[in-house]
Design a protein around this motif. Structure first.
Motif, PDB file in Angstrom:
ATOM      1  N   LEU A 138       0.795  -1.372  -0.135  1.00  0.00           N
ATOM      2  CA  LEU A 138       0.038  -0.007  -0.271  1.00  0.00           C
ATOM      3  C   LEU A 138       0.897   1.272  -0.146  1.00  0.00           C
ATOM      4  CD1 LEU A 138      -2.571  -1.106   2.652  1.00  0.00           C
ATOM      5  CD2 LEU A 138      -3.103  -0.654  -0.188  1.00  0.00           C
ATOM      6  N   GLU A 141       2.299   2.083  -3.104  1.00  0.00           N
ATOM      7  CA  GLU A 141       1.406   2.197  -4.122  1.00  0.00           C
ATOM      8  C   GLU A 141       1.517   1.130  -5.185  1.00  0.00           C
ATOM      9  OE1 GLU A 141       1.136   6.419  -5.351  1.00  0.00           O
ATOM     10  OE2 GLU A 141       0.165   6.886  -3.401  1.00  0.00           O
ATOM     11  N   THR A 144      -3.959  -1.286  -4.572  1.00  0.00           N
ATOM     12  CA  THR A 144      -4.875  -0.776  -3.642  1.00  0.00           C
ATOM     13  C   THR A 144      -5.407  -1.900  -2.734  1.00  0.00           C
ATOM     14  OG1 THR A 144      -6.834  -1.369  -4.951  1.00  0.00           O
ATOM     15  CG2 THR A 144      -5.840   0.877  -5.213  1.00  0.00           C
TER      16      THR A 144
END
Ligand code: ADP
Ligand code: TMP
Length: 236
Positions: A138, A141, A144
């Motif tokens: 997360l 990135e 998600t």
């Protein structure tokens, strides 16, 4: 469809553009590597075996309702695949303790794990593909929360299907690595390859290794083993 310019050359495969915008031409190479390229050898026949094994497994997964990037086998060493945006992640599933799991955590090789243990690795050769957790995924990135959940769900479904397929040909699916990508419509699909390069496959009766560990550990010729895996899977 025709092959166009080389898009990417990896350790095990070459990816080419084609006359179709969303279709890639992948050529399986004979090069074998271990330890992130520290050990490297050309092994005649490896490319065609991994291509045939991967093609067969992707076909069988499709029959079981699991789609992938696979379109069709083009030749002994080549496939047409759907071009996807890859997650920079490797997803490893372990059914049995072995390899880095055993080494890192001090668990004897060959012990059945109580449930499939799923791990994420960052795909980054410069960093030696480090193991990462959900928070790292997360924070960097890479996916998600929803995508992480979908990747896990799909991976466990693929694990069930592969365990079943390999069991039918007397092979114990110890562990394996998957990669996923996103189609231009945004659907997450299984990509890359599933072969004895990316799985630990042990004979169900003898626990004899039928995979790349034999190359990694300098224990002999992998070609007869990969051929054995293909011959068994062809009986399915
Ligand atoms: P590496 O990049 O680790 O040396 P390979 O030689 O197997 O590995 O290279 C194949 C590359 O193609 C990998 O980086 C993989 O993530 C990527 N790839 C696999 N399937 C697809 C796909 N359908 N679309 C785009 N890239 C893909
Ligand atoms: P490991 O025990 O070395 O972490 O490997 C777990 C499984 O993932 C094993 O089946 C081999 C596969 N794998 C790959 O396909 N590519 C890799 O880069 C690594 C490290 C493992």
């Amino acid at each position: 469809m025709e092959k166009r310019e080389l898009l990417y050359e990896g350790k095990a495969k070459q990816l080419f553009e084609t006359t179709e915008p969303d279709v890639l031409w992948v050529t399986y190479k004979n090069q074998a590597t271990a330890g992130n390229g520290a050990k490297k050898e050309m092994i005649a026949g490896k490319g065609q075996l991994n291509n045939q094994i991967t093609s067969l497994l992707f076909e069988k997964l499709k029959e079981k309702g699991i789609p992938s990037h696979f379109i069709k086998q083009l030749s002994e060493t080549d496939q047409a695949i759907e071009k996807v945006a890859m997650f920079d992640l490797e997803v490893v599933v372990r059914n049995v303790a072995a390899g880095s799991f055993s080494k890192r955590l001090g668990v004897e090789e060959g012990i059945d794990l109580p449930f499939p243990v799923l791990e994420f690795y960052l795909k980054d050769d410069d960093l030696n593909d480090p193991i990462i957790n959900d928070d790292h995924v997360l924070a960097l990135e890479l996916a998600t929360t929803e995508e992480i959940n979908e990747l896990k769900e799909k991976t466990l479904k693929i694990n069930d299907a592969l365990i079943d397929l390999f069991k039918q040909v007397n092979i114990r699916l110890v562990d394996f690595k998957l990669e996923f990508g996103k189609t231009k419509e945004g659907t997450i699909v299984l990509a890359d390859e599933i072969s004895p390069d990316t799985c630990r496959l042990w004979d169900l009766n003898t626990n004899d290794r039928l995979d790349k560990d034999i190359f990694r550990q300098d224990l002999g010729d992998i070609i007869p083993l990969y051929q054995e895996v293909l011959d068994r899977l062809t009986q399915l």
